[in-house]
Design an enzyme around this catalytic site. Sequence first.
Site, PDB file in Angstrom:
ATOM      1  N   TYR A   1       0.828  -1.216   0.000  1.00 33.27           N
ATOM      2  CA  TYR A   1       0.000   0.000   0.000  1.00 33.27           C
ATOM      3  C   TYR A   1       0.862   1.265   0.000  1.00 33.27           C
ATOM      4  O   TYR A   1       0.435   2.326  -0.460  1.00 33.27           O
ATOM      5  CB  TYR A   1      -0.953  -0.043   1.202  1.00 33.27           C
TER       6      TYR A   1
ATOM      7  N   LYS B   1      -3.476   7.875   3.348  1.00 31.55           N
ATOM      8  CA  LYS B   1      -4.667   7.560   4.164  1.00 31.55           C
ATOM      9  C   LYS B   1      -4.465   8.004   5.616  1.00 31.55           C
ATOM     10  O   LYS B   1      -5.414   8.448   6.275  1.00 31.55           O
ATOM     11  CB  LYS B   1      -5.001   6.065   4.099  1.00 31.55           C
TER      12      LYS B   1
HETATM   13  N1  LIG Z   1     -11.592  -0.735  -2.862  1.00 32.79           N
HETATM   14  C1  LIG Z   1     -11.006  -0.880  -1.686  1.00 32.79           C
HETATM   15  O1  LIG Z   1     -10.461  -1.943  -1.356  1.00 32.79           O
HETATM   16  C2  LIG Z   1     -11.016   0.263  -0.715  1.00 32.79           C
HETATM   17  C3  LIG Z   1     -10.808   0.000   0.653  1.00 32.79           C
HETATM   18  C4  LIG Z   1     -10.782   1.080   1.550  1.00 32.79           C
HETATM   19  C5  LIG Z   1     -10.974   2.376   1.080  1.00 32.79           C
HETATM   20  N2  LIG Z   1     -11.174   2.582  -0.255  1.00 32.79           N
HETATM   21  C6  LIG Z   1     -11.348   3.963  -0.710  1.00 32.79           C
HETATM   22  O2  LIG Z   1     -12.626   4.126  -1.292  1.00 32.79           O
HETATM   23  C7  LIG Z   1     -12.577   5.277  -2.131  1.00 32.79           C
HETATM   24  C8  LIG Z   1     -13.262   4.964  -3.462  1.00 32.79           C
HETATM   25  O3  LIG Z   1     -12.486   4.021  -4.166  1.00 32.79           O
HETATM   26  P1  LIG Z   1     -13.084   2.712  -4.855  1.00 32.79           P
HETATM   27  O4  LIG Z   1     -12.369   1.538  -4.249  1.00 32.79           O
HETATM   28  O5  LIG Z   1     -14.568   2.730  -4.880  1.00 32.79           O
HETATM   29  O6  LIG Z   1     -12.477   2.818  -6.330  1.00 32.79           O
HETATM   30  P2  LIG Z   1     -12.982   3.525  -7.677  1.00 32.79           P
HETATM   31  O7  LIG Z   1     -11.845   3.358  -8.628  1.00 32.79           O
HETATM   32  O8  LIG Z   1     -14.285   2.983  -8.069  1.00 32.79           O
HETATM   33  O9  LIG Z   1     -13.125   5.060  -7.241  1.00 32.79           O
HETATM   34  C9  LIG Z   1     -12.046   5.961  -7.146  1.00 32.79           C
HETATM   35  C10 LIG Z   1     -12.551   7.276  -7.674  1.00 32.79           C
HETATM   36  O10 LIG Z   1     -11.606   8.333  -7.470  1.00 32.79           O
HETATM   37  C11 LIG Z   1     -11.841   9.248  -8.526  1.00 32.79           C
HETATM   38  N3  LIG Z   1     -10.748  10.204  -8.653  1.00 32.79           N
HETATM   39  C12 LIG Z   1      -9.414   9.957  -8.807  1.00 32.79           C
HETATM   40  N4  LIG Z   1      -8.745  11.121  -8.956  1.00 32.79           N
HETATM   41  C13 LIG Z   1      -9.683  12.126  -8.890  1.00 32.79           C
HETATM   42  C14 LIG Z   1      -9.625  13.544  -8.982  1.00 32.79           C
HETATM   43  N5  LIG Z   1      -8.472  14.191  -9.178  1.00 32.79           N
HETATM   44  N6  LIG Z   1     -10.779  14.248  -8.862  1.00 32.79           N
HETATM   45  C15 LIG Z   1     -11.960  13.620  -8.670  1.00 32.79           C
HETATM   46  N7  LIG Z   1     -12.084  12.280  -8.594  1.00 32.79           N
HETATM   47  C16 LIG Z   1     -10.951  11.543  -8.692  1.00 32.79           C
HETATM   48  C17 LIG Z   1     -11.960   8.330  -9.747  1.00 32.79           C
HETATM   49  O11 LIG Z   1     -12.553   8.992 -10.844  1.00 32.79           O
HETATM   50  C18 LIG Z   1     -12.842   7.233  -9.190  1.00 32.79           C
HETATM   51  O12 LIG Z   1     -14.201   7.543  -9.411  1.00 32.79           O
HETATM   52  C19 LIG Z   1     -11.104   5.687  -2.230  1.00 32.79           C
HETATM   53  O13 LIG Z   1     -10.835   6.709  -1.298  1.00 32.79           O
HETATM   54  C20 LIG Z   1     -10.400   4.405  -1.795  1.00 32.79           C
HETATM   55  O14 LIG Z   1      -9.094   4.628  -1.283  1.00 32.79           O
HETATM   56  C21 LIG Z   1     -11.217   1.566  -1.154  1.00 32.79           C
END
Ligand SMILES: NC(=O)c1ccc[n+]([C@@H]2O[C@H](COP(=O)([O-])OP(=O)(O)OC[C@H]3O[C@@H](n4cnc5c(N)ncnc54)[C@H](O)[C@@H]3O)[C@@H](O)[C@H]2O)c1
Length: 262
Positions: free
Chosen positions: A154, A161
């Site tokens: 990570y 984070k």
């Molecule tokens: N998937 C996992 O395992 C997981 C676990 C814990 C936390 N998260 C967090 O959840 C959140 C959503 O991620 P996800 O897993 O649904 O993936 P995802 O790829 O579906 O979503 C990530 C989003 O970030 C957007 N993004 C990136 N750069 C950007 C910018 N400059 N301006 C506006 N939007 C931007 C992308 O367009 C995308 O829609 C993130 O913060 C991620 O770190 C994900």
Amino acid sequence: MNLLEGKRLVITGVITKDSIAFHAAEQALTHGAEVVLTSFGRVRRMTERAAARLPSEVEVLELDVNNAADLDALTESLTSKWGGVDGALHAIAFAPEDALGGRFMTAPVESASAAFATSAFSLKSLAASLLPLMGAGSSIVGLDFDATIAWPIYDWMGVAKAALESVSRYLARDLGPSGIRVNLVSAGPLGTVAARGIPGFEQLSALWEQQAPLKWDVSDPGPVASTICFLLSDMSRAISGEIIHVDGGFHAVGAPTAPACA
Ligand SMILES: NC(=O)c1ccc[n+]([C@@H]2O[C@H](COP(=O)([O-])OP(=O)(O)OC[C@H]3O[C@@H](n4cnc5c(N)ncnc54)[C@H](O)[C@@H]3O)[C@@H](O)[C@H]2O)c1
């Protein structure tokens, strides 16, 4: 129960129907909320395609969270559309490839800074752009991956984070007197575009299969979306500066549990 009846919500971060934010939007609409999505640049068409699969029609507004003009335009569009906003989901993260996947010691400062800007500082930027529209009882929710410890692969996203966790506490401090709450949901691994882009993501998700006391389904963002809706609702009205783990209980145990004796 219409948990979110009358709530006007801004939901960022929908790129596909697997996005955590897609499931949050879907559940929020089902709970009676009005929803606007944001997206930007090249991926906007993907967001629009995903939006078409939501239970009702939603508008998609332009927002690159690093772009000051987009942030100003968001405030203006929402002022003329609704005149107020009751809640927002920050579901945005990005780290350059050389800042992830076991490259902690070689990642350049530019890549670490890019991860910080898009994934942590942006929570403040989004909050600031919505602040003129938010009144007492409003709620801001962000998405975390437990940053209290170091994980395999990570790397600088983990550091970003940790910053996000801190940003959310400072926002809770500064927005609390206006009656605005700020909280994070710390999710277990889910198979989204962002997650699959991390080299070695399966290594992380395999840990959950062994160790989460409640079990964990990497293909089901539903439990995380439900907690987001709870935090956007009045049910959470006295919670701020909090991080709720929605990870099948993984964070509470230090090692896989031996099967119980019969
Ligand atoms: N998937 C996992 O395992 C997981 C676990 C814990 C936390 N998260 C967090 O959840 C959140 C959503 O991620 P996800 O897993 O649904 O993936 P995802 O790829 O579906 O979503 C990530 C989003 O970030 C957007 N993004 C990136 N750069 C950007 C910018 N400059 N301006 C506006 N939007 C931007 C992308 O367009 C995308 O829609 C993130 O913060 C991620 O770190 C994900």
